[in-house]
Design a protein around this motif. Structure first.
Motif, mmCIF file in Angstrom:
data_model
loop_
_atom_site.group_PDB
_atom_site.id
_atom_site.type_symbol
_atom_site.label_atom_id
_atom_site.label_comp_id
_atom_site.label_asym_id
_atom_site.label_seq_id
_atom_site.Cartn_x
_atom_site.Cartn_y
_atom_site.Cartn_z
ATOM 1 N N VAL A 1 2.278 2.134 -3.431
ATOM 2 C CA VAL A 1 1.332 2.808 -4.320
ATOM 3 C C VAL A 1 1.160 4.273 -3.920
ATOM 4 O O VAL A 1 1.113 5.162 -4.775
ATOM 5 C CB VAL A 1 -0.025 2.074 -4.302
ATOM 6 C CG1 VAL A 1 -1.078 2.871 -5.067
ATOM 7 C CG2 VAL A 1 0.118 0.684 -4.910
ATOM 8 N N MET B 1 -6.543 1.038 -9.039
ATOM 9 C CA MET B 1 -5.413 1.475 -9.842
ATOM 10 C C MET B 1 -5.866 2.335 -11.014
ATOM 11 O O MET B 1 -5.178 3.284 -11.402
ATOM 12 C CB MET B 1 -4.636 0.261 -10.356
ATOM 13 C CG MET B 1 -4.055 -0.639 -9.263
ATOM 14 S SD MET B 1 -3.142 0.264 -7.986
ATOM 15 C CE MET B 1 -1.825 0.980 -8.957
ATOM 16 N N ILE C 1 2.478 -4.155 -9.181
ATOM 17 C CA ILE C 1 1.703 -3.943 -7.963
ATOM 18 C C ILE C 1 0.823 -5.169 -7.718
ATOM 19 O O ILE C 1 0.129 -5.631 -8.630
ATOM 20 C CB ILE C 1 0.807 -2.691 -8.073
ATOM 21 C CG1 ILE C 1 1.654 -1.435 -8.278
ATOM 22 C CG2 ILE C 1 -0.071 -2.542 -6.831
ATOM 23 C CD1 ILE C 1 2.491 -1.045 -7.090
ATOM 24 N N LYS D 1 0.835 -1.211 0.000
ATOM 25 C CA LYS D 1 0.000 0.000 0.000
ATOM 26 C C LYS D 1 0.866 1.256 0.000
ATOM 27 O O LYS D 1 0.605 2.214 -0.746
ATOM 28 C CB LYS D 1 -0.920 0.009 1.222
ATOM 29 C CG LYS D 1 -1.933 1.147 1.199
ATOM 30 C CD LYS D 1 -2.676 1.285 2.517
ATOM 31 C CE LYS D 1 -1.828 2.019 3.519
ATOM 32 N NZ LYS D 1 -2.603 2.452 4.711
ATOM 33 N N THR E 1 -2.270 -5.862 -6.244
ATOM 34 C CA THR E 1 -3.439 -5.150 -5.726
ATOM 35 C C THR E 1 -4.213 -5.960 -4.695
ATOM 36 O O THR E 1 -4.864 -5.382 -3.822
ATOM 37 C CB THR E 1 -4.380 -4.758 -6.878
ATOM 38 O OG1 THR E 1 -4.761 -5.936 -7.620
ATOM 39 C CG2 THR E 1 -3.695 -3.783 -7.828
ATOM 40 N N ALA F 1 -5.447 -1.751 -14.899
ATOM 41 C CA ALA F 1 -4.367 -2.089 -13.969
ATOM 42 C C ALA F 1 -3.087 -2.449 -14.719
ATOM 43 O O ALA F 1 -1.979 -2.220 -14.224
ATOM 44 C CB ALA F 1 -4.799 -3.241 -13.060
ATOM 45 N N GLY G 1 -9.334 -4.032 -6.724
ATOM 46 C CA GLY G 1 -7.944 -3.646 -6.917
ATOM 47 C C GLY G 1 -7.700 -2.996 -8.267
ATOM 48 O O GLY G 1 -7.009 -1.975 -8.359
ATOM 49 N N ASP G 2 -8.263 -3.570 -9.319
ATOM 50 C CA ASP G 2 -8.101 -2.998 -10.663
ATOM 51 C C ASP G 2 -8.760 -1.628 -10.757
ATOM 52 O O ASP G 2 -8.223 -0.710 -11.390
ATOM 53 C CB ASP G 2 -8.695 -3.937 -11.713
ATOM 54 C CG ASP G 2 -7.903 -5.226 -11.858
ATOM 55 O OD1 ASP G 2 -6.775 -5.289 -11.311
ATOM 56 O OD2 ASP G 2 -8.394 -6.164 -12.505
#
Length: 208
Positions: A63, A93, A197, A60, A199, A190, A89-90
């Protein structure tokens, strides 16, 4: 929490990878992580093995450092991603990639995201012909991001573009002839993020 104003190279060393926070300098031998790979701090007292929580937290933090957002901002993006349909998650991002300062950087108008954020904050950029000085503004498909048509803004952008330091992703269409501008062809995914990453680790941490 205030914005971090210390040496950004410490952030790369702490996260264990290049975050390109200094733009082209990160590709030279002057890059701090090339000379000192170990994390900052007193090494004798550092634990050798990360905990499960530490692994999730580091992802985290990586990011947050990469996009230059604060904890409260990050939580808002995560809450918005949770409410949206599809993979959380996607979506997270994608929201971060759609930030105006990130788009200006990915178009090549700023060597780093911090420089792109400064260009936006100082009014050198317009979105659909309207001066926009909010770096967190979310762009949409079809938006036209253009350097402001005045001598100071054009000279600044052209000096950066001439270095050719940024690879433009395929969700953006950039024209550098005349007044430099770019069009958002589609929403970023993503896969368009330029660093690896995980995610799922972020989603697991923020969902606790």
């Amino acid at each position: 929490m205030a914005r971090y104003t210390g040496p950004v190279c410490r952030l790369c060393r702490r996260d264990g990878m290049k975050l390109f926070l200094k733009g082209t300098r990160c590709d030279t031998p002057k890059c701090a992580i090339e000379r000192r790979e170990q994390p900052p701090g007193q090494q004798n007292y550092r634990r050798n093995k990360q905990t499960d929580y530490g692994i999730h937290l580091r992802e985290k933090q990586k990011v947050k450092h990469y996009y230059g957002v604060l904890e409260r901002q990050f939580r808002k993006y995560f809450a918005q991603a949770e409410r949206a349909k599809g993979n959380t998650g996607d979506t997270l991002m994608s929201l971060l990639e759609r930030r105006l300062d990130n788009v200006v950087h990915r178009m090549g108008f700023g060597i780093s995201r911090s420089q792109a954020r400064q260009l936006v904050n100082h009014g050198h950029v317009t979105v659909n012909g309207v001066r926009t000085d909010v770096a967190s503004c979310q762009v949409r498909v079809g938006d036209i991001v253009r350097v402001k048509n005045r001598a100071k803004s054009l000279d600044l952008a052209r000096s950066i573009i001439s270095e050719g330091a940024v690879d433009v992703p395929d969700f953006l269409s950039v024209t550098t002839e005349g007044v430099p501008e770019g069009i958002i062809g589609r929403l970023p995914a993503a896969e368009d993020v330029s660093i690896p990453i995980e995610t799922q680790l972020i989603v697991e941490l923020c969902s606790r």
